[in-house]
Design an enzyme around this catalytic site. Structure first.
Site: not given
Length: 365
Positions: A313, A147, A346-347
């Site tokens: 994501d 990220s 995304h995590d």
């Protein structure tokens, strides 16, 4: 926000000149290390953190008491093996976990608050390079980041190409999209609309803009997840009740979850830091920094690159990673790329994805 005394900190030897033209004096970088540094200093890995991350990579967080944010991947025998590598993780400037930021004391004896200069991702990396210089580490075995951490890894590779042999970028991008800027602006406006924000001068008042910061965190947290993940975990299930309340309590489990995420965040993070770091991310555009062509950023790079994306994501989708890969190819850099399947959005880079473990371990070796 709770206060924190950093277990390790280094004051940079020289003032830090920023992209804005301003200069920060006596910059402190808070950091943690894991493993032992080889005599020739050849086994150092710098792991860079995401927006709300910190230096507590693989050790208990002193405020929350929770395990380190990448403890599943950093440690003896793990993908980033601390029996082989000396692992460094530092809190970025602008943050609030020990490194110099808006809550730090300015030369006049008062917190900087909104007098703190606006920073960029490249400024954050300047601070990290200063830390490496202070530790006497000229060249990293690798820099690894997910990220916003991936943005830092790309920035170091582009602007200090001699400092890392390997660059591992996970779930990241070379520039922030209009959609991502929009979500960040939503969060910033929530903070600044909170009466307790007080134009950023809330440190001595005893009343922080926790409500606004919680909303900012809730909005951002939605972008870290996937629709399928939310549906599988919560669906339309009610929270601790059999029927709808016909009011505005947290009827649904997903509402309760977001409120929990928001309120928990205010106990460990500073609202002004959130403003500054999101702005730094929004300003990030590696091509713009290098004449408008992304390949220019990596011209002549001798590092090996690996980019990883996740199919769920939507914050930094696979197309963003492919864009960087194409630029690296155009620059003649050594690069590998993989899109991994995971349901967490995304995590995914923070969660249990065994395929990511294999990629990380294999690339570092």
């Amino acid at each position: 926000m709770a206060t924190l005394s950093a277990s390790k900190a280094l004051t940079l030897a020289a003032p830090l000149s920023l992209d804005s033209g301003q200069v920060l004096e006596d910059v402190q970088i808070a950091y943690e290390t894991y493993g032992e540094l080889a005599a020739d200093k050849s086994n150092a890995i710098l792991v860079t953190h995401a927006l709300t991350g910190d230096q507590y990579l693989a050790s208990k967080h002193p405020i929350t008491g929770k395990p380190g944010w990448w403890e599943r991947r950093v440690g003896s025998g793990k993908p980033i093996d601390t029996s082989r590598y000396f692992v460094i993780c530092a809190n970025v400037i602008g943050s609030c976990l020990g490194s110099t930021g808006p809550a730090s004391i300015a030369p006049d004896g008062q917190p900087y608050a909104m007098r703190f200069p606006v920073i960029t991702i490249r400024d954050m990396v300047r601070g990290l390079v200063g830390l490496l210089d202070g530790m006497g580490i000229e060249r990293l075995h690798a820099i690894v980041g997910g990220s916003m951490g991936g943005m830092q890894a790309l920035s170091l590779a582009a602007n200090w190409p001699e400092r890392a042999e390997r660059v591992l970028v996970i779930a990241s991008t070379s520039r922030h999209s209009a959609q991502n800027i929009a979500f960040h602006e939503l969060g910033r406006q929530a903070i600044m609309a909170d009466p307790n924000w007080q134009d950023g001068d809330y440190y001595a008042s005893g009343a922080s803009p926790d409500a606004g910061l919680a909303v900012a965190r809730m909005a951002a947290h939605i972008t870290y997840l996937s629709e399928d993940g939310l549906t599988d975990k919560f669906g339309r299930n009610l929270q601790d009740r059999d029927t709808k309340s016909f009011g505005f309590d947290a009827d649904f489990q997903v509402e309760s979850y977001l409120r929990y995420q928001g309120s928990g965040f205010t106990r460990r993070f500073d609202a002004n830091s959130y403003l500054y770091i999101t702005r730094a991310m929004d300003y990030f555009d590696l091509a713009e920094e290098h004449g408008g062509r992304l390949a220019n950023a990596f011209a002549g790079s001798q590092a090996r690159f690996c980019l990883v994306s996740f199919d769920s994501d939507w914050l930094y989708p696979t197309a963003e990673s492919r864009h960087v890969v194409h630029a690296l190819n155009a620059a003649g850099a050594a690069v590998s790329f993989v899109e991994l399947s995971a349901p967490y959005g995304h995590d995914s880079f923070l969660l249990d994805v065994p395929a990511l473990d294999r990629v990380v371990k294999g690339f570092l070796e």
